[in-house]
Write an enzyme that holds these catalytic residues in place. Structure first.
Site, PDB file in Angstrom:
ATOM      1  N   TYR A  72       0.828  -1.199   0.000  1.00 29.96           N
ATOM      2  CA  TYR A  72       0.000   0.000   0.000  1.00 29.96           C
ATOM      3  C   TYR A  72       0.868   1.256   0.000  1.00 29.96           C
ATOM      4  O   TYR A  72       1.344   1.714   1.036  1.00 29.96           O
ATOM      5  CB  TYR A  72      -0.939   0.012   1.198  1.00 29.96           C
ATOM      6  CG  TYR A  72      -1.860  -1.178   1.315  1.00 29.96           C
ATOM      7  CD1 TYR A  72      -2.215  -1.934   0.196  1.00 29.96           C
ATOM      8  CD2 TYR A  72      -2.384  -1.563   2.543  1.00 29.96           C
ATOM      9  CE1 TYR A  72      -3.068  -3.027   0.307  1.00 29.96           C
ATOM     10  CE2 TYR A  72      -3.236  -2.645   2.664  1.00 29.96           C
ATOM     11  CZ  TYR A  72      -3.571  -3.378   1.542  1.00 29.96           C
ATOM     12  OH  TYR A  72      -4.410  -4.459   1.667  1.00 29.96           O
ATOM     13  N   HIS A 124      -0.016 -12.315   1.174  1.00 31.02           N
ATOM     14  CA  HIS A 124      -0.804 -11.302   0.466  1.00 31.02           C
ATOM     15  C   HIS A 124      -0.844 -11.560  -1.042  1.00 31.02           C
ATOM     16  O   HIS A 124       0.194 -11.673  -1.683  1.00 31.02           O
ATOM     17  CB  HIS A 124      -0.184  -9.926   0.729  1.00 31.02           C
ATOM     18  CG  HIS A 124      -1.066  -8.778   0.362  1.00 31.02           C
ATOM     19  ND1 HIS A 124      -0.581  -7.495   0.211  1.00 31.02           N
ATOM     20  CD2 HIS A 124      -2.403  -8.699   0.108  1.00 31.02           C
ATOM     21  CE1 HIS A 124      -1.582  -6.690  -0.094  1.00 31.02           C
ATOM     22  NE2 HIS A 124      -2.697  -7.395  -0.175  1.00 31.02           N
TER      23      HIS A 124
END
Length: 334
Positions: free
Chosen positions: A56, A139
């Site tokens: 992110y 992830h």
């Protein structure tokens, strides 16, 4: 805010978690002051679960969340981050980050190996300034699943046994691969993206029944399916799973909105309530970029959704008959 324990771990999460994707500049740039105000508002509202990732904003989200949490008592919050992408420094000149509106000071390198996991955790601890990670997720491992399963998961299990992390799992959009992970490992939780929402019930096929059977908690994310369910009615250019919504999906959401309005609630309020009615779902995680978004989501979570609404959605063929609602074994809402 109500909390729930993840699987067989000792880690608790608030029913509403703060999703850190927007803090990394997802879709649009975000300045430090606005990010700090959003985080402070979340804390004041009772949110105590904060989720982030190196991905992110190539570290921006982790740093910004860390700045808030460093000033809070460590026992009062839960922090999760993710592994699978290492951040490698590069010259940002002439480059734009592929996913987030931030200077391209780093590039991402896929790495689910043991060494990659350990390095990623070390880097995340430095960026957040935290003494430990409460929940660690593999992830976006859909295209790297075998190495994530055979090398990444054992590394997570090792870190959990050492007490470096409190709970482990994976965050993916593919319910089939999460089902395999739950079946073949001892994860505490899975983070499911967009596959248990008002518009997509596919996790009811295998994943949610297996999680219920094995005592694995589910954290539902992308519950608005990239924005289509985030407003009382679809807006111009509404997107579903990051692509323009089809005419059929738009018609479906308008039908859902009709029923919501008849019961005095909104589509976002119902979209937030729906996943939490499943006994395997411990919480929802919603990306937020401003104080106003935080306040709006907290108010939506607190809305009283009438039980008759679920019956009407089923009657119109808009809700899977297998989805637990009302008093059918779902967790009692407070």
């Amino acid at each position: 805010m109500k909390t729930h324990r993840l699987g067989n771990s000792t880690v608790d999460v608030t029913e509403l978690g703060f999703g850190g994707g927007p803090l990394g500049g997802l879709f649009a740039p975000l300045d430090d002051a606005t990010a700090a105000e959003a985080l402070a508002t979340a804390w004041a509202a009772g949110i105590r679960y904060f989720d982030t990732s190196p991905h992110y904003g190539i570290g921006h989200s982790e740093r910004r969340i860390g700045e808030l949490l460093r000033g809070k008592p460590r026992a009062e919050f839960t922090l999760s981050t993710k592994v699978g992408r290492l951040l490698v420094p590069q010259d940002a000149a002439g480059r734009k980050d592929e996913s987030f509106e931030v200077p391209a000071t780093h590039r991402r390198v896929w790495d689910f190996s043991r060494d990659g996991v350990l390095r990623s955790v070390e880097d995340s601890l430095k960026r957040t300034g935290a003494d430990r990670i409460d929940i660690l997720f593999l992830h976006d491992a859909e295209e790297h699943f075998e190495v994530a399963l055979n090398e990444g998961y054992p590394a997570l299990d090792e870190l959990r046994s050492q007490g470096v992390v409190g709970a482990v799992g994976a965050g993916m959009y593919h319910p089939g691969k999460l089902t395999r992970l739950v079946r073949e490992t001892d994860v505490d939780a899975v983070m499911l993206s967009g596959r248990y929402t008002l518009l997509d019930h596919s996790a009811l096929d295998d994943l949610l029944p297996l999680c219920t059977e094995r005592g694995v908690s589910v954290l539902a994310v992308s519950i608005f399916n990239s924005g289509l369910l985030a407003t009382p009615r679809p807006t111009a250019g509404a997107r579903f799973d990051y692509a323009p919504a089809s005419p059929e999906l738009l018609r479906r959401v308008h039908r859902i909105a009709d029923i919501c309005e008849a019961h005095g609630v909104t589509v976002p309020q119902v979209a937030m309530a729906f996943p939490l009615l499943h006994p395997a779902v411990a919480g929802i995680v919603v990306g937020m970029r401003s104080a106003e978004e935080v306040r709006r989501n907290v108010e939506a979570l607190e809305a009283d959704v009438p039980a008759r609404l679920w019956d009407d959605l089923r009657g119109e063929g808009l809700l899977d008959e297998r989805a637990p609602v009302g008093t059918e074994g779902a967790r009692e809402r407070r």
